[in-house]
Structures are given as C-alpha cells and as structure tokens.
Design an enzyme around this catalytic site. Structure first.
Site: not given
Ligand code: NAD
Length: 321
Positions: A67, A111, A160, A219-220, A222, A226, A292
């Site tokens: 990807k 996914r 949130n 899940m966040g 990555d 972070k 994850g």
């Molecule tokens: P988004 O920008 O739509 O949402 C971001 C989220 O993080 C919101 O809920 C926001 O309120 C919160 N946030 C922002 N700053 C914050 C802080 N200082 N403290 C607490 N919460 C905070 O982004 P998204 O597309 O929903 O992606 C969210 C996360 O998931 C990203 O970090 C992204 O890299 C990660 N991600 C992980 C995978 C994986 O496979 N594990 C895949 C895709 C995305």
C-alpha cells in the site's frame, strides 16, 4: 492488469468480507505463512506530506504487494480531497507481474475496524454489554459500527477530547439501535469493551479508567511517539497485537517496553489466539489489550478480496500493461 477505483469499493466490500480477510491474515502471520516488509514513511518536504509504503507477502492467501500513500494535511482545504490518501498494488507471486491497482482509502478504514473486531471476537468476555469509545473522528465511526456486531451490546458510552465530535459516534450507535451516553474518562470503567482511536501523543486513558475483565483495543497509535493509554495499563493487562515488531516500535507497547514495565516477550500475536496456540483470555477478571498498529498484510488481504468481488460483479477495469 485490473483496476478497482476508489468509487467502487463501497459497493463491493462488506464488513464481513473485511473481517474474514483480516482474521485470516492474522492467523497466517502467526503461523509464519505471511510476513510484513519493513515500513517506509518519509516526510517528503512538499505540502507537509508524509508518504510511505507498507508491504508484505502472504503465502497462504498468495497476496504480494504494497500500500502506497500517506497524509497530505492541506488536501481538504486546497483540493477538496481527503487528507489520508492510499492505493494498494497487488503483484502475481508467480511472475512478479502487476495484477491490480485498488483504491485504498475506504479499505483502510474497513481493515482497521476489522482488526479491532477480530480482537473483540477472540478476547472480549462473551457477556460484554457496554461498549466504550474513546475517539469520535473518521475511523471511530467505522470502528464502532463493526464492533457492535461482535457482542449483544446494550449501551455505548463515549468520550472524546473534542466533545463537539461525539455526535459522529452517537449517530452510529443510534443506527444500530443501541442507546448512547457521553461520559467523562472516569466513567469508562463501566465499559466491558473499549476502543481507543485518537491521534494523541499523550495518554488520555489511565490504568484506573479500565475495569478488571475489560477488553481494550488501542487502535490510534501507529507512529513513534504517539500514546493513547497509560503505560502501566499494559503491565496490568495481557497484551496482544497484530505484529510484535510494530507494537514495540510504533504501537502502544513502545512506551511500556521502552520504560521496562513489560518485556517484548509479554506481547503476543492475536493470530496465535485465532490459531489456538495461545489461550487468549483465561479469566473474567483479566484485562486483555489489543495493540492494533496496522500492517500492510491487512491492506493486501482486503484488496485481494475486493479484486475478486470486482471481477465477479464485472466492475474491474482491465488494462493492457
Ligand atoms: P481524525 O482526525 O478523524 O480523528 C482524530 C481523533 O483524535 C478525534 O477523535 C480527536 O478528537 C482525537 N484527538 C485529537 N487530538 C487529541 C488529543 N490531544 N487528545 C486526545 N484525543 C485527540 O483521525 P482518524 O482518521 O479517525 O484517525 C485516528 C487515529 O487512528 C490517527 O492517529 C491515525 O493515524 C490512526 N489510524 C490507525 C490505523 C491502524 O491501523 N492502527 C489505521 C488508520 C488510522
């Protein structure tokens, strides 16, 4: 070579198909039939973009490829396009010839949601009733929609950092016919399953926000630096992940392992639970934590599935190459 454009993915891919593809590839990784290549991620010095590649080879599913994509923070404002952009490329493992090019944006969300769902299926208590969400952004809606299919949840609670975004997940709960309640972080102790999907670099979920017996899918996280949960929560939990190498370097476990709270050997592959070589949850009081991190093989697995579906329904575009 086949092309499956982004616009076709929503009509082709189902949550069930994504779930099966991800569960299968996690199992293949644990039995060493599939492996991920080292991840490349670069700040390219243009448009503040982060660009990179996640690839691998799944010998069980015969999926080879990568990807390519990343994050362009100015896309929405300048071009009216979403900031995360990705495309999956599949190659024939027998010849190396390009087999397919597939839109990767929706597939990434599907996914990623499938990964936490697979963890809930295999690690959450069967009697889980309260679903907790930390995060309410783009991914959170996909996460919640998929998670609600894994247990007979009776309530969703959510927190949130930006409370004005909570209606995004309230809408999903309501569509699934489950009541929603906004809580403070201390209120998360009511949850039997928690998903965290935020972009924070400082932990928001503390160890005492999670009750004994909970399954939490982080899940966040990555990327190096972070962190969503307090590192001591990992020391109190049985920790599982998609891939150990990523978990300890760019996932949630980077902090607990880095500070010596847990060892690399304390991080287990979810695939081993799927394959039956790890017992998974062994008591109702145990906290299970899924880190994850998101691996390239997940992308290849869902892309391969979507190509098959596109061929079946006659929407794959064939080009000479
Ligand atoms: P988004 O920008 O739509 O949402 C971001 C989220 O993080 C919101 O809920 C926001 O309120 C919160 N946030 C922002 N700053 C914050 C802080 N200082 N403290 C607490 N919460 C905070 O982004 P998204 O597309 O929903 O992606 C969210 C996360 O998931 C990203 O970090 C992204 O890299 C990660 N991600 C992980 C995978 C994986 O496979 N594990 C895949 C895709 C995305």
């Amino acid at each position: 070579m086949l092309i499956v454009p982004e616009r076709e993915i929503a009509n082709l891919m189902t949550r069930d198909a994504a779930f099966d593809a991800v569960e299968g590839v996690f199992a293949a990784m644990a039995s060493k039939d599939a492996y991920n290549f080292p991840v490349i991620r670069e700040a390219i010095g243009h448009e503040e973009a982060l660009y990179g590649f996640k690839g691998g080879f799944d010998k069980a599913g015969m999926a080879l490829g990568l990807k390519a994509g990343g994050y362009w923070p100015n896309n929405l404002e300048k071009h009216g396009a979403i900031n995360h952009q990705s495309t999956v490329f599949l190659f024939d493992p027998d010849t190396g010839m390009a087999r397919a090019m597939v839109g990767g944006n929706l597939l990434t969300a599907l996914r990623t949601a499938a990964a936490s769902s697979v963890s809930i299926k295999h690690l959450a208590r069967p009697d889980a009733k309260v679903m907790g969400m930390v995060g309410a952004g783009h991914q959170a809606t996909f996460q919640l929609r998929a998670a609600l299919e894994q247990r007979a949840f009776e309530k969703v609670i959510g927190w949130n950092y930006h409370p004005e975004m909570l209606p995004n997940i309230e809408k999903i709960a309501n569509e699934a016919g489950v009541p929603f309640e906004a809580v403070d972080l201390e209120g998360m102790v009511e949850a039997d399953v928690v998903i965290s999907i935020t972009s924070t670099f400082a932990p928001t979920i503390m160890a005492d926000h999670v009750a004994p017996g909970t399954h939490i899918a982080c899940m966040g996280t990555d990327t190096k630096g972070k962190q969503e949960v307090e590192a001591t929560l990992l020391a109190k939990s049985t920790v599982f992940t998609d891939e150990v190498a990523q978990s300890i370097s760019i996932g949630e476990a980077q902090h607990a392992v880095g500070s010596g709270l847990i060892a690399e050997s304390d991080v287990h592959e979810l695939g081993a639970v799927i394959n039956g070589t790890h017992a998974g949850r062994t008591s109702d009081d145990e906290i299970t934590l899924f880190d994850g991190t998101g691996v390239g093989l997940q992308d290849l697995a869902v892309a391969a599935r979507v190509v098959a579906l596109a061929v079946e329904s006659g929407v794959a575009i064939e080009v000479d190459f």
